[in-house]
Scaffold this motif. Structure first.
Motif, PDB file in Angstrom:
ATOM      1  N   VAL A  73       0.844  -1.200   0.000  1.00 15.11           N
ATOM      2  CA  VAL A  73       0.000   0.000   0.000  1.00 15.11           C
ATOM      3  C   VAL A  73       0.880   1.251   0.000  1.00 15.11           C
ATOM      4  CG1 VAL A  73      -1.729   1.305   1.299  1.00 15.11           C
ATOM      5  CG2 VAL A  73      -1.938  -1.172   1.101  1.00 15.11           C
ATOM      6  N   PHE A  98       0.942   4.206  -2.938  1.00 20.05           N
ATOM      7  CA  PHE A  98       0.831   5.649  -2.715  1.00 20.05           C
ATOM      8  C   PHE A  98       1.985   6.379  -3.400  1.00 20.05           C
ATOM      9  CE2 PHE A  98      -2.600   4.744  -0.010  1.00 20.05           C
ATOM     10  CZ  PHE A  98      -3.180   5.921   0.444  1.00 20.05           C
ATOM     11  N   CYS A 120       1.311   6.350  -7.124  1.00 18.83           N
ATOM     12  CA  CYS A 120       0.269   7.337  -7.434  1.00 18.83           C
ATOM     13  C   CYS A 120       0.840   8.751  -7.441  1.00 18.83           C
ATOM     14  CB  CYS A 120      -0.879   7.232  -6.434  1.00 18.83           C
ATOM     15  SG  CYS A 120      -1.898   5.750  -6.653  1.00 18.83           S
ATOM     16  N   LYS A 171      -4.591  10.652  -7.502  1.00 18.32           N
ATOM     17  CA  LYS A 171      -4.927  10.399  -6.105  1.00 18.32           C
ATOM     18  C   LYS A 171      -5.082   8.889  -5.895  1.00 18.32           C
ATOM     19  CE  LYS A 171      -8.583  13.032  -5.767  1.00 18.32           C
ATOM     20  NZ  LYS A 171      -9.719  13.805  -5.227  1.00 18.32           N
ATOM     21  N   PRO A 172      -4.571   8.378  -4.774  1.00 20.42           N
ATOM     22  CA  PRO A 172      -4.730   6.945  -4.496  1.00 20.42           C
ATOM     23  C   PRO A 172      -6.194   6.499  -4.542  1.00 20.42           C
ATOM     24  CG  PRO A 172      -3.106   7.866  -3.027  1.00 20.42           C
ATOM     25  CD  PRO A 172      -3.725   9.027  -3.764  1.00 20.42           C
ATOM     26  N   SER A 173      -7.093   7.338  -4.073  1.00 19.45           N
ATOM     27  CA  SER A 173      -8.516   6.967  -4.104  1.00 19.45           C
ATOM     28  C   SER A 173      -8.991   6.768  -5.541  1.00 19.45           C
ATOM     29  CB  SER A 173      -9.371   8.010  -3.387  1.00 19.45           C
ATOM     30  OG  SER A 173      -9.226   9.283  -3.992  1.00 19.45           O
ATOM     31  N   ASP A 174      -8.546   7.620  -6.458  1.00 15.93           N
ATOM     32  CA  ASP A 174      -8.912   7.463  -7.870  1.00 15.93           C
ATOM     33  C   ASP A 174      -8.297   6.197  -8.450  1.00 15.93           C
ATOM     34  OD1 ASP A 174     -10.377   9.818  -7.795  1.00 15.93           O
ATOM     35  OD2 ASP A 174      -8.730  11.043  -8.571  1.00 15.93           O
ATOM     36  N   PHE A 191      -7.554   3.421  -6.805  1.00 20.82           N
ATOM     37  CA  PHE A 191      -8.276   2.253  -6.296  1.00 20.82           C
ATOM     38  C   PHE A 191      -9.664   2.129  -6.927  1.00 20.82           C
ATOM     39  CE2 PHE A 191      -5.069   2.318  -2.864  1.00 20.82           C
ATOM     40  CZ  PHE A 191      -4.665   1.000  -2.958  1.00 20.82           C
ATOM     41  N   LYS A 192     -10.287   3.245  -7.269  1.00 23.00           N
ATOM     42  CA  LYS A 192     -11.574   3.185  -7.980  1.00 23.00           C
ATOM     43  C   LYS A 192     -11.398   2.534  -9.347  1.00 23.00           C
ATOM     44  CE  LYS A 192     -13.568   7.211  -5.750  1.00 23.00           C
ATOM     45  NZ  LYS A 192     -13.811   8.655  -5.869  1.00 23.00           N
ATOM     46  N   GLU A 250     -10.828  -1.174  -8.765  1.00 23.24           N
ATOM     47  CA  GLU A 250     -12.091  -1.817  -8.395  1.00 23.24           C
ATOM     48  C   GLU A 250     -13.000  -1.996  -9.613  1.00 23.24           C
ATOM     49  OE1 GLU A 250     -15.638  -1.288  -5.110  1.00 23.24           O
ATOM     50  OE2 GLU A 250     -14.668   0.516  -5.872  1.00 23.24           O
TER      51      GLU A 250
END
Length: 88
Positions: free
Chosen positions: A53, A57, A60, A66-69, A71-72, A75
């Motif tokens: 992880v 980061f 990214c 962004k890490p959230s983007d 992971f989206k 997914e």
């Protein structure tokens, strides 16, 4: 059915490669940004290495996403594979 962890590694690698190419970065460029060897980037992209992880980061940051983007995207791709295999 392929092992779930193998699929996830492949999806992570495919996603990193797609973003890197979209941003016109070579493996060498990304490796330099993340302070790793180019071969490490290659191994991730082909699904032979699974980044931690913390390393995700850093990747990214090097990819300027962004890490959230990230992971989206992972997914979403994973769900497509699951749908195709009839598991969802």
């Amino acid at each position: 059915m392929r092992d779930q962890s193998i699929i996830i590694k492949q999806v992570i690698g495919k996603t990193i490669k797609a973003i890197r190419i979209k941003k016109s970065l070579s493996q060498e460029d990304l490796a330099h940004e993340c302070n790793v060897d180019r071969s490490y980037i290659s191994m991730i992209e082909v699904g032979r290495n699974e980044p931690s992880v913390t390393k995700i980061f850093e990747l990214c940051k090097g990819l300027k996403i962004k890490p959230s983007d990230f992971f989206k995207l992972v997914e979403s791709e994973y769900e497509k594979i699951q749908e195709k295999s009839g598991e969802i």
